[in-house]
Motif scaffolding. Structure first.
Motif, PDB file in Angstrom:
ATOM      1  N   UNK A 106       6.873   4.392   2.062  1.00 16.39           N
ATOM      2  CA  UNK A 106       5.732   4.187   1.173  1.00 16.39           C
ATOM      3  C   UNK A 106       4.913   3.013   1.666  1.00 16.39           C
ATOM      4  N   UNK A 107       3.613   3.184   1.735  1.00 20.41           N
ATOM      5  CA  UNK A 107       2.732   2.130   2.249  1.00 20.41           C
ATOM      6  C   UNK A 107       1.560   1.943   1.301  1.00 20.41           C
ATOM      7  N   UNK A 108       1.240   0.684   1.007  1.00 25.28           N
ATOM      8  CA  UNK A 108       0.065   0.351   0.209  1.00 25.28           C
ATOM      9  C   UNK A 108      -0.646  -0.824   0.866  1.00 25.28           C
ATOM     10  N   UNK A 121      -3.028   3.656  -1.195  1.00 25.74           N
ATOM     11  CA  UNK A 121      -1.593   3.856  -0.994  1.00 25.74           C
ATOM     12  C   UNK A 121      -1.371   5.284  -0.540  1.00 25.74           C
ATOM     13  N   UNK A 122      -0.321   5.478   0.250  1.00 22.11           N
ATOM     14  CA  UNK A 122      -0.021   6.836   0.684  1.00 22.11           C
ATOM     15  C   UNK A 122       0.809   7.568  -0.380  1.00 22.11           C
ATOM     16  N   UNK A 123       0.945   8.872  -0.283  1.00 20.93           N
ATOM     17  CA  UNK A 123       1.708   9.622  -1.292  1.00 20.93           C
ATOM     18  C   UNK A 123       3.153   9.160  -1.433  1.00 20.93           C
ATOM     19  N   UNK A 124       3.758   8.727  -0.327  1.00 17.05           N
ATOM     20  CA  UNK A 124       5.154   8.285  -0.389  1.00 17.05           C
ATOM     21  C   UNK A 124       5.308   7.041  -1.263  1.00 17.05           C
ATOM     22  N   UNK A 131      -2.733  -7.847   2.641  1.00 18.99           N
ATOM     23  CA  UNK A 131      -1.288  -7.703   2.819  1.00 18.99           C
ATOM     24  C   UNK A 131      -0.926  -6.222   2.857  1.00 18.99           C
ATOM     25  N   UNK A 132      -0.070  -5.867   3.817  1.00 21.70           N
ATOM     26  CA  UNK A 132       0.466  -4.510   3.905  1.00 21.70           C
ATOM     27  C   UNK A 132       1.811  -4.493   3.189  1.00 21.70           C
ATOM     28  N   UNK A 185       2.292   4.696  12.555  1.00 21.66           N
ATOM     29  CA  UNK A 185       2.445   3.285  12.181  1.00 21.66           C
ATOM     30  C   UNK A 185       3.144   3.124  10.836  1.00 21.66           C
ATOM     31  N   UNK A 186       2.843   3.991   9.880  1.00 23.92           N
ATOM     32  CA  UNK A 186       3.405   3.857   8.536  1.00 23.92           C
ATOM     33  C   UNK A 186       4.866   4.283   8.468  1.00 23.92           C
TER      34      UNK A 186
END
Length: 327
Positions: A4-6, A17-20, A89-90, A268-269
């Motif tokens: 999961x990435x935001x 944010x991605x779906x995960x 911030x990632x 990358x994610x």
């Protein structure tokens, strides 16, 4: 499951944010967009504080086993990594890792370990025969190198298959570990330039040297496979790193920087997920295993984007003590 990435902006408000990320947290993007991480109850306030520290101090931080409750009666436990970048911030999120007493690697890694166990025994036996007929000191040195590496990988294989009860931890000179990595990489790829940038004042680190060699060797080999011609092995003290509980602890910072092709944006994610690779012939196991080794020492492995090449940063608490795992 994917990472999961935001992304947080400079004011630490979520922009996308991605779906995960929604799947892991239970909070959809529409519900969180424009808000800080404080919205992720009940541990959101702590997450926001860590995001603030990451932004202000310019260093990555992690929070393990954070509690989130998107709806009454449905609490989930997650691991967060917060990494500063130019625009904010990632945030990366994964299901909370099992405790040291219950950790087991994924079935894909176990299958890989099972498949290589017999070939390793054959390699070791062949190297022993070669050593008996070696014509000079250099040949004997190389055959011994093959045997040592086969033995180390066999030990690692047994751990992946759950046959090892605990890490073989001791006081370790990290520069000796880095020199071992340089020696192995030099034997495999003699045309690669290896630059040492060590802090000679670093104290000893308490951990498993074989596992640290494996993690760093994975990073170095990945760099060469990404067409790197020059690697920098760098060591520093990290006084401002915060551990999984948000506490400031003395740590060691080890960087592997290269001038290769870098990390493809498409992966990358999910870079540290098993079976994810930027190469058609890649196994996608090296980075996953390297991060696992970092985390079992209470540390973290992150990637820092570069305009050219890549830089992987391994942060290790200086005095971590691993707990025993059942056989």
């Amino acid at each position: 499951m994917a990472t999961g990435v935001a992304w947080l902006d400079a004011a630490l408000r979520l922009t996308s944010a991605n779906p995960a990320f929604a799947e892991h947290t239970g909070f959809g993007q529409s519900r969180l967009k424009g808000q800080t991480l404080e919205a992720l109850a009940p541990d959101g306030k702590h997450l926001h504080e860590l995001a603030l520290r990451a932004r202000n101090e310019g260093s990555a931080t992690t929070l393990r086993d954070a509690a989130l409750c998107a709806m009454p009666g449905h609490e989930t436990r997650l691991d967060f990594t917060l990494t500063p970048h130019a625009d904010g911030v990632l945030v990366e999120v994964h299901p909370a890792a099992a405790t040291a007493g219950t950790t087991r690697v994924s079935e894909s890694l176990r299958g890989f370990a099972h498949e290589i166990r017999n070939p390793l025994a054959a390699i070791s036996g062949a190297a022993q025969l070669l050593e008996q007929h070696a014509g000079d000191a250099r040949q004997r040195e190389l055959t011994q190198l093959i045997r040592d590496e086969a033995a180390r990988l066999a030990t690692l294989t047994e751990r992946l298959l759950g046959k090892r009860s605990m890490m073989a931890t001791r006081a370790v000179n990290v520069h000796a570990v880095l020199e071992r990595v340089a020696e192995l990489l030099g034997a495999e790829h003699p045309g690669t330039t290896i630059v040492r940038d060590y802090d000679p004042s670093l104290p000893a680190w308490h951990g498993d040297p074989d596992r640290l060699v494996q993690a760093l060797l994975n990073l170095a080999r990945n760099a060469v496979e990404a067409n790197a011609k020059r690697l920098i092995l760098r060591s520093r003290a990290e006084a401002g790193w915060r551990d999984t509980h948000g506490q400031r602890v003395p740590a060691l910072r080890i960087e592997v920087e290269d001038d290769g092709d870098g990390v493809p944006a498409a992966i990358a994610a999910t870079l540290f997920e098993p079976m994810v690779s930027g190469r058609a012939d890649g196994t996608g196991l090296g980075l996953s295993l390297a991060r696992e080794i970092a985390r079992e020492h209470g540390g973290e492995l992150t990637h820092q984007a570069r305009t050219r090449g890549a830089c992987f940063v391994l942060l290790l608490p200086r005095n971590h003590r691993a707990r025993e795992e059942p056989a």
